[in-house]
Design a protein around this motif. Structure first.
Motif, PDB file in Angstrom:
ATOM      1  N   ILE A 257       9.481   4.156   2.256  1.00  0.00           N
ATOM      2  CA  ILE A 257       9.432   4.856   0.981  1.00  0.00           C
ATOM      3  C   ILE A 257      10.544   4.372   0.057  1.00  0.00           C
ATOM      4  CG2 ILE A 257      10.894   6.799   1.662  1.00  0.00           C
ATOM      5  CD1 ILE A 257       8.874   8.593   0.141  1.00  0.00           C
ATOM      6  N   THR A 258      10.201   4.210  -1.227  1.00  0.00           N
ATOM      7  CA  THR A 258      11.154   3.730  -2.222  1.00  0.00           C
ATOM      8  C   THR A 258      11.671   4.885  -3.073  1.00  0.00           C
ATOM      9  OG1 THR A 258       9.480   3.353  -3.928  1.00  0.00           O
ATOM     10  CG2 THR A 258       9.859   1.562  -2.343  1.00  0.00           C
ATOM     11  N   LEU A 259      12.700   4.600  -3.873  1.00  0.00           N
ATOM     12  CA  LEU A 259      13.217   5.621  -4.781  1.00  0.00           C
ATOM     13  C   LEU A 259      12.132   6.079  -5.754  1.00  0.00           C
ATOM     14  CD1 LEU A 259      16.817   4.457  -5.769  1.00  0.00           C
ATOM     15  CD2 LEU A 259      16.188   6.511  -4.512  1.00  0.00           C
TER      16      LEU A 259
ATOM     17  N   ILE B 286      12.898  -1.711  -3.432  1.00  0.00           N
ATOM     18  CA  ILE B 286      13.211  -1.769  -2.006  1.00  0.00           C
ATOM     19  C   ILE B 286      13.141  -0.376  -1.399  1.00  0.00           C
ATOM     20  CG2 ILE B 286      14.660  -3.818  -2.213  1.00  0.00           C
ATOM     21  CD1 ILE B 286      17.108  -2.039  -2.269  1.00  0.00           C
ATOM     22  N   ALA B 287      12.947  -0.329  -0.096  1.00  0.00           N
ATOM     23  CA  ALA B 287      12.879   0.953   0.603  1.00  0.00           C
ATOM     24  C   ALA B 287      14.240   1.642   0.563  1.00  0.00           C
ATOM     25  CB  ALA B 287      12.444   0.733   2.048  1.00  0.00           C
TER      26      ALA B 287
ATOM     27  N   LEU C 256       0.825  -1.201   0.000  1.00  0.00           N
ATOM     28  CA  LEU C 256       0.000   0.000   0.000  1.00  0.00           C
ATOM     29  C   LEU C 256       0.864   1.259   0.000  1.00  0.00           C
ATOM     30  CD1 LEU C 256      -2.741  -1.082   2.568  1.00  0.00           C
ATOM     31  CD2 LEU C 256      -2.913  -1.046   0.071  1.00  0.00           C
ATOM     32  N   ASP C 257       1.994   1.192   0.706  1.00  0.00           N
ATOM     33  CA  ASP C 257       2.925   2.314   0.706  1.00  0.00           C
ATOM     34  C   ASP C 257       3.366   2.648  -0.721  1.00  0.00           C
ATOM     35  OD1 ASP C 257       2.814   2.313   3.453  1.00  0.00           O
ATOM     36  OD2 ASP C 257       4.722   1.270   3.727  1.00  0.00           O
TER      37      ASP C 257
ATOM     38  N   ALA D  93       3.358   7.148   2.774  1.00  0.00           N
ATOM     39  CA  ALA D  93       4.733   7.233   2.291  1.00  0.00           C
ATOM     40  C   ALA D  93       5.661   7.509   3.467  1.00  0.00           C
ATOM     41  CB  ALA D  93       4.849   8.330   1.235  1.00  0.00           C
ATOM     42  N   LYS D  94       5.792   6.522   4.349  1.00  0.00           N
ATOM     43  CA  LYS D  94       6.585   6.677   5.564  1.00  0.00           C
ATOM     44  C   LYS D  94       8.071   6.595   5.244  1.00  0.00           C
ATOM     45  CE  LYS D  94       2.936   4.272   8.103  1.00  0.00           C
ATOM     46  NZ  LYS D  94       2.605   3.050   8.850  1.00  0.00           N
ATOM     47  N   SER D  95       8.848   7.228   6.090  1.00  0.00           N
ATOM     48  CA  SER D  95      10.277   7.298   5.825  1.00  0.00           C
ATOM     49  C   SER D  95      10.950   5.940   5.842  1.00  0.00           C
ATOM     50  CB  SER D  95      10.948   8.214   6.862  1.00  0.00           C
ATOM     51  OG  SER D  95      10.735   7.711   8.181  1.00  0.00           O
ATOM     52  N   ASP D  96      10.405   4.977   6.606  1.00  0.00           N
ATOM     53  CA  ASP D  96      11.066   3.674   6.679  1.00  0.00           C
ATOM     54  C   ASP D  96      10.650   2.741   5.555  1.00  0.00           C
ATOM     55  OD1 ASP D  96       8.497   3.515   7.611  1.00  0.00           O
ATOM     56  OD2 ASP D  96       8.926   2.010   9.139  1.00  0.00           O
TER      57      ASP D  96
END
Length: 274
Positions: free
Chosen positions: A201-203, A236-237, A162-163, A196-199
């Motif tokens: 979030i992807t490029l 990947i994050a 979902l992120d 879109a959390k900092s841990d």
């Protein structure tokens, strides 16, 4: 089917008559109703009803004119498909494969509901374990730990998914309010908390957020290297990117021809052993 010298005219291996076949542009497919497979058709294909090539070419030309009008209408400024013209090819294809925007959002809503159900199940097991029960009634601690860990892992995987989708939801103009009004309450709630959390979030998400905030006129120069990076390393994050990921990407770029332009758009970057 085997092509002829006439545009859109093909020989069918199991029919004496010529056939008309033409790819439907992705942005046009998004506005078409789903077929028997549950997805919009990818081609216009039908028999031309004649085994005479000259007649088949004339009929195909008329059909092509009709379909040109369909394409023009779908791309007109006031048509809904214009709303999706800014999306990347990959995002338009994702929506198309889901069966259109409505099906895509319903699928995400189902995923968000599943994540909530998994969280509730984990909490129920933990509450049950906290009750004062006889040894025969209490769940085995090791089994309980394994069970809840598996449920939590599945929930986190859905939430990471979902992120990754939250930027596309915003790109197609959906808001929590509109989603709630459509009855998609679970994905509406998920979108409202800014997933879109900092841990996680992807490029790719960072680039999409940057596009929305800056309205860059040439985002492709940033999207393309990110696309290559994620083809090589996976989606990947940012927090999980290591120097080894960067080093592998740098080494892979050295093997690509300079200024390759669009010649490799249909190819995928993969890692190879030296």
């Amino acid at each position: 089917m085997k092509a002829t010298k006439h545009q859109y005219v093909y020989r069918h291996p199991k029919s004496p008559n010529y056939w008309y076949m033409r790819d439907i542009p992705i942005d046009v497919r998004l506005q078409m109703p789903p077929g028997d497979s549950g997805r919009p058709p990818s081609k216009w294909k039908e028999s031309l009803g004649t085994a005479i090539l000259r007649d088949a070419a004339r009929i195909a030309q008329n059909k092509a004119s009709e379909h040109n009008a369909v394409i023009a209408l779908a791309r007109a400024d006031k048509h809904p498909s214009k709303l999706h013209a800014h999306l990347s090819e990959a995002d338009r294809l994702k929506i198309e494969q889901a069966g259109g925007v409505e099906n895509y959002l319903r699928w995400l809503n189902d995923r968000a509901r599943t994540a909530l159900e998994l969280a509730d199940e984990v909490q129920s097991w933990r509450d049950f374990a906290d009750e004062e029960l006889s040894p025969s009634e209490s769940p085995d601690p090791d089994w309980l730990a394994g069970r809840t860990a598996a449920l939590d892992a599945e929930r986190r995987e859905i939430e990471r998914q979902l992120d990754r989708e939250v930027c596309l939801i915003k790109e197609i103009g959906e808001t929590p309010g509109k989603l709630h009004a459509a009855g998609l309450v679970h994905i509406a709630d998920a979108a409202s908390v800014n997933r879109a959390k900092s841990d996680n979030i992807t490029l790719g998400q960072l680039v999409q957020i940057w596009k929305v905030e800056t309205r860059s006129e040439a985002p492709e120069q940033y999207e393309y290297p990110v696309k290559l990076f994620e083809e090589l390393n996976g989606t990947i994050a940012v927090a999980e990117i290591t120097t080894e990921h960067v080093r592998s990407f740098r080494d892979a770029l050295k093997k690509m021809p300079p200024a390759s332009g669009g010649r490799f758009n249909d190819m995928v970057l993969i890692a190879t052993e030296n």
